[in-house]
Scaffold this active site. Structure first.
Site, short mmCIF file in Angstrom:
data_model
loop_
_atom_site.label_atom_id
_atom_site.label_comp_id
_atom_site.label_asym_id
_atom_site.label_seq_id
_atom_site.Cartn_x
_atom_site.Cartn_y
_atom_site.Cartn_z
N ASP A 40 0.61 -1.23 0.02
CA ASP A 40 -0.02 0.07 -0.06
C ASP A 40 0.81 1.35 -0.08
O ASP A 40 2.01 1.22 0.62
CB ASP A 40 -0.93 0.05 1.17
CG ASP A 40 -2.19 0.88 1.03
OD1 ASP A 40 -2.12 2.01 0.67
OD2 ASP A 40 -3.39 0.17 1.11
N THR A 64 -13.98 -3.04 -7.98
CA THR A 64 -15.10 -2.91 -8.93
C THR A 64 -14.68 -1.94 -10.03
O THR A 64 -14.29 -0.55 -9.58
CB THR A 64 -16.16 -2.52 -7.96
OG1 THR A 64 -16.32 -3.52 -6.98
CG2 THR A 64 -17.43 -2.51 -9.09
N ASN A 85 -24.52 -5.79 -7.52
CA ASN A 85 -24.76 -4.58 -6.71
C ASN A 85 -26.00 -3.83 -6.93
O ASN A 85 -26.74 -3.33 -6.14
CB ASN A 85 -23.51 -3.82 -6.44
CG ASN A 85 -22.49 -4.09 -5.46
OD1 ASN A 85 -23.03 -5.36 -4.79
ND2 ASN A 85 -21.47 -3.61 -5.34
N GLY A 88 -26.38 2.42 1.78
CA GLY A 88 -25.07 3.36 1.73
C GLY A 88 -23.81 2.45 1.80
O GLY A 88 -23.95 1.33 1.31
N CYS A 128 -19.81 0.97 -1.34
CA CYS A 128 -19.99 0.13 -2.76
C CYS A 128 -21.42 0.38 -3.40
O CYS A 128 -21.26 1.08 -4.64
CB CYS A 128 -19.99 -1.34 -2.32
SG CYS A 128 -18.22 -2.11 -1.76
N LYS A 155 -22.20 4.20 -5.02
CA LYS A 155 -21.19 4.52 -5.90
C LYS A 155 -21.17 3.45 -7.26
O LYS A 155 -21.06 3.91 -8.26
CB LYS A 155 -19.68 4.96 -5.47
CG LYS A 155 -18.98 3.54 -4.84
CD LYS A 155 -17.79 3.33 -5.71
CE LYS A 155 -17.12 2.24 -5.21
NZ LYS A 155 -16.47 1.43 -6.03
C1 UDX Z 1 -22.19 -4.84 -0.80
C2 UDX Z 1 -22.55 -6.26 -1.25
O1 UDX Z 1 -23.29 -6.91 -0.72
C3 UDX Z 1 -21.35 -6.89 -1.34
O2 UDX Z 1 -21.67 -8.17 -2.33
C4 UDX Z 1 -20.36 -6.02 -2.39
O3 UDX Z 1 -18.99 -6.86 -2.63
C5 UDX Z 1 -19.83 -4.87 -1.73
O4 UDX Z 1 -21.20 -4.07 -1.53
P1 UDX Z 1 -21.77 -3.96 1.89
O5 UDX Z 1 -21.31 -2.71 1.24
O6 UDX Z 1 -20.76 -4.59 2.88
O7 UDX Z 1 -21.36 -5.12 0.72
O8 UDX Z 1 -23.05 -3.95 2.56
P2 UDX Z 1 -24.51 -4.86 2.39
O9 UDX Z 1 -24.42 -5.52 3.30
O10 UDX Z 1 -24.75 -5.14 0.81
O11 UDX Z 1 -25.67 -3.38 2.62
C6 UDX Z 1 -25.68 -2.42 1.94
C7 UDX Z 1 -26.47 -1.53 2.41
O12 UDX Z 1 -27.81 -1.79 2.24
C8 UDX Z 1 -26.39 -1.18 3.98
O13 UDX Z 1 -26.38 0.31 4.19
C9 UDX Z 1 -27.64 -1.71 4.58
O14 UDX Z 1 -27.90 -1.05 5.87
C10 UDX Z 1 -28.77 -1.68 3.42
N1 UDX Z 1 -29.63 -2.60 3.47
C11 UDX Z 1 -29.51 -3.92 3.47
C12 UDX Z 1 -30.86 -2.41 3.41
O15 UDX Z 1 -31.25 -1.21 3.64
N2 UDX Z 1 -32.05 -3.19 3.54
C13 UDX Z 1 -31.73 -4.50 3.28
O16 UDX Z 1 -32.68 -5.31 3.36
C14 UDX Z 1 -30.41 -5.01 3.47
#
Ligand code: UDX
Length: 494
Positions: free
Chosen positions: A46, A138, A228, A277, A280, A283
């Site tokens: 890094d 990504t 996503n 939010g 990932c 954006k």
């Molecule tokens: C996500 C993807 O799931 C993952 O496969 C990818 O590689 C990276 O982005 P992550 O950012 O860790 O992973 O979060 P994730 O668990 O997907 O949740 C995303 C957002 O959705 C969170 O803010 C969560 O609170 C929200 N969420 C999730 C909801 O609002 N409702 C739901 O039912 C599920």
């Protein structure tokens, strides 16, 4: 498929490859540690000296359950090291995983490819023998093909250097599990050699029966943004239904449960609330739209504009509901904001709905105190003006409105009776639909959530037992039908 990389080199790299992981953020640190756990010699690289120093001294510089223990184990094998020295990395590795960030460009929806381009070219310029660069970040579709040409042109290794894409689907909070036991592996390759190398390095995971999809570079890049986008769409779909429910006093919780009974729909990512939010989903759906427009396919993903807009409206609606609960004005109202991280089990506040709502309430003149079990430091970095509490008790003491913004276990498990004793007014907005509505109502709280009918705010500072009884009765009516039916909980997010 092109097979122009020399055959003899294939054997060398496939046998006992040494691995570098470029970028030791969330994805890269986890990947490096897990690869070492699988038995490889790994060097994490890094440009951020602080991160490298932390990792070298055995400290994970972010919150991820299970990762500190995994780092300890990996370091004790002597197979894992970290460096800021790219030339050391270029010489060390046979397989170089690119795990650098691709954030949103300021002032644009596009992804910023500076870091991924810099990492690939910096490495390639110093790679002299056969090697495979494997992108995990990504990226907009087309990036891998462009990078492949570029690294082969500038590297002294020439065509002995190949580049493949292997998107990562790990979720924060489940990073180790998702890396070592993924749902699937996706290999985007432009040569059979690259496929062999990837099959070799992931052998322990493939031997567990993990499905693998081998495709071209472009498809593998698209898989990630398509996944996503789908998840974001599912969340915004149920939140759109919540908006409609709010217009007719219907119950989006029951609606979601009823939808979840249908196997074709399923209950995961169908939890109504404050929306998505993180680093990932937001954006990625924007960068996807931007790239699709560049490719003349903008119409195909125009619906993602709505997905984003629905998601944004949940935040405004949450602020509105807090204002209503406060009696019409936020000015000077003491608010306990529970949560700052974009989701539980993470200290990540990137594009966090929770932090955004807390800050908006603060800007509108409310006396907000935020508490998050892990994300306080990051929240402070983003909004130094936002008051933070050191504990749940401190945040709740004297609160006139409580708003649950991130569904940490600490908040779900807190006893509503104990919390009621701390606040000035027992009024709660459960913006994640995560609290026990009945328990809160029984304990005298005016309980409200998004997309559901709610009990009236008590007129007195603390509700009379009669008011509580009325609300309980209303709640019994609301839930009776659901209790008659066989309970089908929305599967909790794993
Ligand atoms: C996500 C993807 O799931 C993952 O496969 C990818 O590689 C990276 O982005 P992550 O950012 O860790 O992973 O979060 P994730 O668990 O997907 O949740 C995303 C957002 O959705 C969170 O803010 C969560 O609170 C929200 N969420 C999730 C909801 O609002 N409702 C739901 O039912 C599920």
């Amino acid at each position: 498929m092109r097979t122009d990389t020399h055959h003899l080199t294939a054997a060398r790299v496939t046998a006992t490859p040494r691995i570098t992981v470029v970028g030791t953020g969330y994805l890269g640190a986890t990947h490096a540690i897990c690869m070492a756990q699988l038995g490889y010699e790994v060097l994490g690289v890094d440009v951020d000296t602080a991160k490298i120093d932390a990792l070298r001294s055995g400290r994970v510089p972010f919150h991820e359950p299970g990762l500190p223990e995994a780092l300890d184990q990996a370091m004790s094998t002597g197979r894992l090291d970290f460096t800021t020295d790219f030339s050391r990395a270029a010489q060390f590795g046979d397989i170089h995983f690119l795990c650098v960030g691709t954030p949103q460009k300021p002032g644009s929806q596009a992804a910023d490819l500076r870091f991924v381009e810099a990492a690939a070219t910096q490495l390639a310029a110093q790679i002299t023998g056969p090697a495979l660069i494997v992108g995990k970040s990504t990226v907009p579709v087309g990036t891998a093909a462009m990078l492949r040409e570029r690294v082969r042109t500038l590297s002294p290794a020439g065509r002995a250097l190949d580049l493949a894409w292997n998107p990562e689907f790990l979720r924060e909070g489940f990073a180790v599990q998702d890396t070592l036991h993924p749902d699937r592996l996706v290999f985007g390759v432009a040569s059979t050699w690259a496929e062999q190398v990837l099959r070799g390095v992931y052998r322990p995971i493939l031997e567990e029966g993990t499905p693998v999809v081998v495709s071209d570079l472009a498809t593998s890049e698209l898989v990630k943004v398509a996944a996503n986008s789908f998840l974001a769409t599912k969340i915004s779909y149920i939140n759109a239904m919540a908006e409609v429910c709010e217009a007719v006093d219907a119950d989006v919780g029951d609606l979601a449960r009823a939808l979840a009974h249908d196997d074709r729909i399923g209950g995961r990512f169908l939890r109504p609330g404050l929306g998505f939010g993180g680093g990932c989903l937001p954006k990625d759906i924007r960068a996807f739209q931007h790239r699709a427009r560049e490719l003349g396919a903008g119409a195909a993903v125009r619906f993602l504009e709505d997905v984003d807009a629905i998601n944004a409206r949940r935040r405004s609606r949450t602020v509105e509901l807090v204002r209503e609960l406060a009696g019409g004005s936020l000015l000077g109202v003491r608010i306990a904001a529970l949560g700052a991280a974009f989701k539980p089990d993470s200290d990540d506040v990137r594009d966090s709905p929770a932090l955004d709502v807390a800050h908006r309430l603060h800007r509108e003149g409310a006396d907000v105190v935020v508490y998050d079990p892990e994300a306080a430091e990051n929240a402070h970095r983003v909004h130094p003006d936002l008051p933070l509490a050191a504990s749940l008790t401190e945040a709740m003491r004297g609160a006139q409105v409580t708003v649950l913004l991130t569904e940490w276990d600490e908040f779900r498990e807190a006893r509503p009776e104990s919390l009621a004793a701390l606040v000035a007014e027992p009024r709660v907005l459960d913006a994640r639909d995560a609290l026990d509505a009945r328990g809160y109502t029984r304990a005298g709280w005016a309980y409200r959530t998004l997309g559901r009918p709610f009990a009236p705010v008590p007129s007195a500072a603390h509700p009379t037992s009669a008011a509580v009884a009325v609300r309980e009765e209303e709640l019994e009516l609301c839930t009776a039908a659901a209790e008659d039916a066989e309970p089908v909980p929305l599967p909790a997010e794993p």
